[in-house]
Design a protein around this motif. Structure first.
Motif, PDB file in Angstrom:
ATOM      1  N   GLY A  14       0.792  -1.227   0.000  1.00 38.07           N
ATOM      2  CA  GLY A  14       0.000   0.000   0.000  1.00 38.07           C
ATOM      3  C   GLY A  14       0.824   1.276   0.000  1.00 38.07           C
ATOM      4  O   GLY A  14       0.414   2.272   0.591  1.00 38.07           O
ATOM      5  N   ILE A  15       1.969   1.258  -0.652  1.00 34.90           N
ATOM      6  CA  ILE A  15       2.861   2.424  -0.670  1.00 34.90           C
ATOM      7  C   ILE A  15       2.737   3.154  -2.013  1.00 34.90           C
ATOM      8  O   ILE A  15       2.800   2.532  -3.072  1.00 34.90           O
ATOM      9  N   TYR A  16       2.565   4.480  -1.915  1.00 31.66           N
ATOM     10  CA  TYR A  16       2.397   5.310  -3.096  1.00 31.66           C
ATOM     11  C   TYR A  16       3.394   6.466  -3.072  1.00 31.66           C
ATOM     12  O   TYR A  16       3.669   7.037  -2.021  1.00 31.66           O
ATOM     13  N   LYS A  17       3.907   6.813  -4.237  1.00 27.67           N
ATOM     14  CA  LYS A  17       4.749   8.002  -4.380  1.00 27.67           C
ATOM     15  C   LYS A  17       3.884   9.230  -4.127  1.00 27.67           C
ATOM     16  O   LYS A  17       2.679   9.222  -4.403  1.00 27.67           O
ATOM     17  N   ALA A  18       4.498  10.282  -3.615  1.00 25.63           N
ATOM     18  CA  ALA A  18       3.764  11.508  -3.296  1.00 25.63           C
ATOM     19  C   ALA A  18       3.043  12.061  -4.516  1.00 25.63           C
ATOM     20  O   ALA A  18       1.897  12.516  -4.418  1.00 25.63           O
ATOM     21  N   ASN A  19       3.680  11.985  -5.694  1.00 29.25           N
ATOM     22  CA  ASN A  19       3.038  12.545  -6.888  1.00 29.25           C
ATOM     23  C   ASN A  19       1.803  11.742  -7.319  1.00 29.25           C
ATOM     24  O   ASN A  19       0.936  12.257  -8.009  1.00 29.25           O
ATOM     25  N   SER A  25      -6.968  15.137  -1.519  1.00 28.98           N
ATOM     26  CA  SER A  25      -6.962  16.284  -0.601  1.00 28.98           C
ATOM     27  C   SER A  25      -6.051  16.013   0.588  1.00 28.98           C
ATOM     28  O   SER A  25      -5.846  14.861   0.985  1.00 28.98           O
ATOM     29  N   SER A  26      -5.526  17.084   1.166  1.00 27.30           N
ATOM     30  CA  SER A  26      -4.647  16.925   2.328  1.00 27.30           C
ATOM     31  C   SER A  26      -5.407  16.282   3.487  1.00 27.30           C
ATOM     32  O   SER A  26      -4.831  15.505   4.257  1.00 27.30           O
ATOM     33  N   GLU A  27      -6.698  16.587   3.605  1.00 26.86           N
ATOM     34  CA  GLU A  27      -7.517  15.960   4.657  1.00 26.86           C
ATOM     35  C   GLU A  27      -7.549  14.431   4.490  1.00 26.86           C
ATOM     36  O   GLU A  27      -7.368  13.694   5.453  1.00 26.86           O
ATOM     37  N   ARG A  28      -7.749  13.964   3.257  1.00 22.90           N
ATOM     38  CA  ARG A  28      -7.782  12.511   3.008  1.00 22.90           C
ATOM     39  C   ARG A  28      -6.402  11.889   3.171  1.00 22.90           C
ATOM     40  O   ARG A  28      -6.282  10.770   3.659  1.00 22.90           O
ATOM     41  N   ARG A  29      -5.371  12.597   2.730  1.00 24.34           N
ATOM     42  CA  ARG A  29      -4.010  12.076   2.927  1.00 24.34           C
ATOM     43  C   ARG A  29      -3.730  11.889   4.416  1.00 24.34           C
ATOM     44  O   ARG A  29      -3.181  10.870   4.827  1.00 24.34           O
ATOM     45  N   GLN A  30      -4.117  12.858   5.231  1.00 24.04           N
ATOM     46  CA  GLN A  30      -3.886  12.763   6.677  1.00 24.04           C
ATOM     47  C   GLN A  30      -4.722  11.655   7.302  1.00 24.04           C
ATOM     48  O   GLN A  30      -4.272  10.981   8.228  1.00 24.04           O
ATOM     49  N   ARG A  31      -5.926  11.465   6.791  1.00 22.63           N
ATOM     50  CA  ARG A  31      -6.841  10.476   7.379  1.00 22.63           C
ATOM     51  C   ARG A  31      -6.507   9.046   6.970  1.00 22.63           C
ATOM     52  O   ARG A  31      -6.624   8.128   7.772  1.00 22.63           O
ATOM     53  N   PHE A  32      -6.112   8.841   5.719  1.00 20.36           N
ATOM     54  CA  PHE A  32      -5.980   7.491   5.186  1.00 20.36           C
ATOM     55  C   PHE A  32      -4.554   7.049   4.874  1.00 20.36           C
ATOM     56  O   PHE A  32      -4.333   5.911   4.472  1.00 20.36           O
ATOM     57  N   GLU A  34      -0.131   7.348   5.906  1.00 17.40           N
ATOM     58  CA  GLU A  34       0.915   7.758   6.841  1.00 17.40           C
ATOM     59  C   GLU A  34       2.205   7.924   6.047  1.00 17.40           C
ATOM     60  O   GLU A  34       2.390   7.262   5.021  1.00 17.40           O
ATOM     61  N   LYS A  35       3.033   8.808   6.502  1.00 11.43           N
ATOM     62  CA  LYS A  35       4.311   9.048   5.825  1.00 11.43           C
ATOM     63  C   LYS A  35       5.184   7.805   5.960  1.00 11.43           C
ATOM     64  O   LYS A  35       5.253   7.187   7.016  1.00 11.43           O
ATOM     65  N   HIS A  36       5.814   7.414   4.865  1.00 10.56           N
ATOM     66  CA  HIS A  36       6.687   6.238   4.839  1.00 10.56           C
ATOM     67  C   HIS A  36       7.908   6.612   3.993  1.00 10.56           C
ATOM     68  O   HIS A  36       7.850   6.563   2.765  1.00 10.56           O
ATOM     69  N   ASP A  37       8.992   6.989   4.655  1.00 12.52           N
ATOM     70  CA  ASP A  37      10.165   7.548   3.969  1.00 12.52           C
ATOM     71  C   ASP A  37       9.715   8.759   3.153  1.00 12.52           C
ATOM     72  O   ASP A  37       9.120   9.662   3.707  1.00 12.52           O
ATOM     73  N   ASP A  38       9.967   8.746   1.845  1.00 15.18           N
ATOM     74  CA  ASP A  38       9.529   9.858   0.995  1.00 15.18           C
ATOM     75  C   ASP A  38       8.169   9.590   0.363  1.00 15.18           C
ATOM     76  O   ASP A  38       7.696  10.375  -0.458  1.00 15.18           O
ATOM     77  N   ASP A  39       7.562   8.480   0.714  1.00 12.01           N
ATOM     78  CA  ASP A  39       6.304   8.053   0.114  1.00 12.01           C
ATOM     79  C   ASP A  39       5.174   8.107   1.144  1.00 12.01           C
ATOM     80  O   ASP A  39       5.364   8.547   2.271  1.00 12.01           O
ATOM     81  N   PHE A  40       4.001   7.613   0.723  1.00 10.88           N
ATOM     82  CA  PHE A  40       2.847   7.516   1.617  1.00 10.88           C
ATOM     83  C   PHE A  40       2.351   6.071   1.609  1.00 10.88           C
ATOM     84  O   PHE A  40       2.355   5.407   0.576  1.00 10.88           O
TER      85      PHE A  40
END
Length: 171
Positions: A14-19, A25-32, A34-40
């Protein structure tokens, strides 16, 4: 599901590049996420809701009582017979009002199994009623199947292999 174990491992992570999340939305990024190195990474709570399994939809029996099937860029690689069999399997697998999402280059043709919900995003809803592969379904997904002839007993041409194949269709 996928036939590729490597694809499943990537999905499980479940790891995605930031781009890749630039339109989230930032709200959904924060909710769903977590930061993982340079990815999410998709939060564990969401990943725990998902089942990742190896499956060949053209051969393996379908899962059942699904709400959504997302089939992106698979149907274009199948011949007409395999497409028809796969769509029948998807119809069987979906809940009565389940949704099928296909890729932008795909089509389900003039299907008696699905109604178009959204042309642009290729979203279809399972059409109620008996499609191929759904005979014997009852409310709540329970099935009653009889392999016996109306007179009782098994058909004269029944073999162990043909009965096993028929049972697989109903499981």
């Amino acid at each position: 599901t996928d036939v590729s174990e490597a694809a499943l491992e990537k999905a499980r992570a479940g790891i995605y590049k930031a781009n890749a999340l630039r339109d989230v939305s930032s709200e959904r990024r924060q909710r769903f996420f977590e930061k993982h190195d340079d990815d999410f990474r998709v939060v564990q709570e969401i990943r725990d809701l998902c089942i990742f399994a190896r499956q060949d939809v053209t051969y393996d029996p379908p899962f059942s009582r699904l709400d959504v099937i997302s089939c992106r860029n698979l149907l274009i690689y199948l011949d007409d017979v395999a497409q028809r069999r796969t769509l029948q399997s998807f119809h069987f697998a979906l809940q009565p009002h389940g949704v099928l999402i296909i890729g932008p280059a795909e089509s389900i043709g003039s299907s008696e199994l699905f109604d178009r919900v959204d042309k642009r995003f290729r979203i279809f809803r399972r059409r109620p009623g008996s499609g191929a592969g759904t005979a014997g379904l009852h409310r709540g997904g329970r099935r009653s199947v009889s392999l016996e002839t109306p007179e009782g007993g098994l058909p004269p041409n029944a073999t162990e292999e043909s009965l096993a194949r028929q049972a697989d269709l109903w499981l």
